[in-house]
Design an enzyme around this catalytic site. Structure first.
Site, PDB file in Angstrom:
ATOM      1  N   LYS A   1     -23.547 -40.972  16.616  1.00 29.40           N
ATOM      2  CA  LYS A   1     -23.208 -39.941  15.625  1.00 29.40           C
ATOM      3  C   LYS A   1     -21.878 -40.297  14.958  1.00 29.40           C
ATOM      4  CE  LYS A   1     -25.395 -36.790  15.162  1.00 29.40           C
ATOM      5  NZ  LYS A   1     -26.617 -36.553  14.335  1.00 29.40           N
TER       6      LYS A   1
ATOM      7  N   ASP B   1     -40.247 -33.629  19.021  1.00 31.79           N
ATOM      8  CA  ASP B   1     -39.699 -32.564  19.870  1.00 31.79           C
ATOM      9  C   ASP B   1     -40.703 -32.122  20.931  1.00 31.79           C
ATOM     10  OD1 ASP B   1     -37.234 -32.301  18.520  1.00 31.79           O
ATOM     11  OD2 ASP B   1     -38.106 -30.963  17.026  1.00 31.79           O
TER      12      ASP B   1
ATOM     13  N   GLU C   1     -34.944 -39.875  23.221  1.00 29.89           N
ATOM     14  CA  GLU C   1     -33.969 -40.105  22.160  1.00 29.89           C
ATOM     15  C   GLU C   1     -32.818 -39.160  22.424  1.00 29.89           C
ATOM     16  OE1 GLU C   1     -32.084 -39.195  18.196  1.00 29.89           O
ATOM     17  OE2 GLU C   1     -33.012 -37.850  19.661  1.00 29.89           O
TER      18      GLU C   1
ATOM     19  N   HIS D   1     -25.661 -33.446  19.942  1.00 40.76           N
ATOM     20  CA  HIS D   1     -26.063 -33.779  18.573  1.00 40.76           C
ATOM     21  C   HIS D   1     -25.004 -33.424  17.535  1.00 40.76           C
ATOM     22  CE1 HIS D   1     -27.951 -33.048  14.623  1.00 40.76           C
ATOM     23  NE2 HIS D   1     -28.636 -34.132  14.919  1.00 40.76           N
TER      24      HIS D   1
ATOM     25  N   GLU E   1     -28.740 -42.585  19.570  1.00 47.30           N
ATOM     26  CA  GLU E   1     -28.268 -42.415  18.193  1.00 47.30           C
ATOM     27  C   GLU E   1     -26.758 -42.229  18.213  1.00 47.30           C
ATOM     28  OE1 GLU E   1     -28.332 -39.451  14.342  1.00 47.30           O
ATOM     29  OE2 GLU E   1     -30.012 -39.311  15.743  1.00 47.30           O
TER      30      GLU E   1
ATOM     31  N   HIS F   1     -37.614 -36.434  21.379  1.00 51.72           N
ATOM     32  CA  HIS F   1     -36.447 -36.218  20.534  1.00 51.72           C
ATOM     33  C   HIS F   1     -35.454 -35.262  21.205  1.00 51.72           C
ATOM     34  CE1 HIS F   1     -34.637 -34.383  16.695  1.00 51.72           C
ATOM     35  NE2 HIS F   1     -34.252 -35.643  16.704  1.00 51.72           N
ATOM     36  N   ARG F   2     -34.271 -35.782  21.512  1.00 48.42           N
ATOM     37  CA  ARG F   2     -33.257 -35.018  22.258  1.00 48.42           C
ATOM     38  C   ARG F   2     -33.843 -34.495  23.575  1.00 48.42           C
ATOM     39  NH1 ARG F   2     -31.101 -31.306  17.160  1.00 48.42           N
ATOM     40  NH2 ARG F   2     -31.359 -32.943  15.611  1.00 48.42           N
TER      41      ARG F   2
ATOM     42  N   ASP G   1     -28.292 -38.296  21.436  1.00 52.63           N
ATOM     43  CA  ASP G   1     -27.178 -38.468  20.504  1.00 52.63           C
ATOM     44  C   ASP G   1     -25.880 -38.634  21.280  1.00 52.63           C
ATOM     45  OD1 ASP G   1     -28.656 -37.548  17.896  1.00 52.63           O
ATOM     46  OD2 ASP G   1     -29.109 -36.026  19.401  1.00 52.63           O
TER      47      ASP G   1
END
Length: 239
Positions: A108, A226, A34, A49, A106, A7-8, A36
């Site tokens: 945004k 994470d 992943e 993000h 993702e 995640h990120r 953003d």
């Protein structure tokens, strides 16, 4: 086997949405990352993000109000001495050419309307021939439907944070092959029913050990976490 998406990047151990976090995710053995995506003032795809740069950099203001060159002047806040910058999606893609990781993009687009962001993301995916390695998700489901219309060969998955009734039915109605629910809003029965109906389930943000163990035992399609290193270690023990 349950796939592990960082995640990120490895956001629990490294500054989120930085090349350092993605490199760490690969080192840890994650199956994918992943990230953003938003647009700079001059229409460049940048990986960050928040809609503002306040929390993660030494600058202030909205991403949309700075050109790429201006955004690159700010430093990512980090405890280490390394100077890290906001990456572009193209920079991440150049790095992805060196490995086989999947990438969950993702969009945004829930708070700010970024003109043609979907077209730009799809064009970049096609330029790199990454159609088979990409998942596109968003809380703005109009955004992912637009991506599907532009490139039905690129998988889309709606993000959501509330309990959804029969989520596999909704996913199929928008041509999604997966769903990305908040881990708190989906139970074992819904996960199993979704997968039995041909819809992949990739909950976010799965950081607790008990959640990881439960989802590995269920053979959930993937988790978004994470802490990819912790997840990889636990997966080894529990599958």
């Amino acid at each position: 086997m349950t796939l592990i998406f960082a995640h990120r990047g490895s956001a629990g151990t490294h500054p989120e949405n930085t090349m350092a976090a993605y490199v760490e995710a690969e080192r840890a053995g994650a199956d994918g990352i992943e990230l953003d995506v938003q647009l700079s003032k001059d229409g460049q795809l940048v990986v960050i993000h928040d809609e503002t740069i306040n929390r993660t950099t030494n600058g202030k203001g909205y991403v949309k109000d700075y050109t790429l060159n201006e955004l690159k002047r700010f430093n990512i806040l980090t405890k280490q001495q390394h100077i890290l910058k906001i990456p572009t999606l193209e920079e991440v893609f150049d790095w992805l050419k060196t490995n086989d990781l999947y990438c969950n993009i993702e969009l945004k687009t829930s708070k700010i309307r970024y003109d043609f962001i979907e077209e730009k993301v799809i064009a970049l995916i096609k330029r790199y021939h990454f159609e088979d390695r990409m998942l596109i998700s968003s809380f703005n489901h109009y955004s992912i439907i637009q991506c599907y219309r532009l490139a039905p060969e690129v998988e889309i998955a709606p993000l959501y944070s509330e309990v959804l009734f029969m989520p596999w039915v909704y996913a199929k109605s928008i041509q999604a092959k997966g769903i990305h629910p908040n881990v708190k809003t989906i139970n074992d029965a819904l996960i199993q029913a979704s997968m039995e109906n041909g819809i992949a389930v990739r909950p976010y943000t799965v950081d607790k050990e008990e959640d990881m163990k439960r989802l590995f035992k269920l053979q959930c399609s993937a988790i978004i976490t994470d802490y990819p290193e912790k997840a990889v270690t636990l997966r080894r023990k529990h599958t």
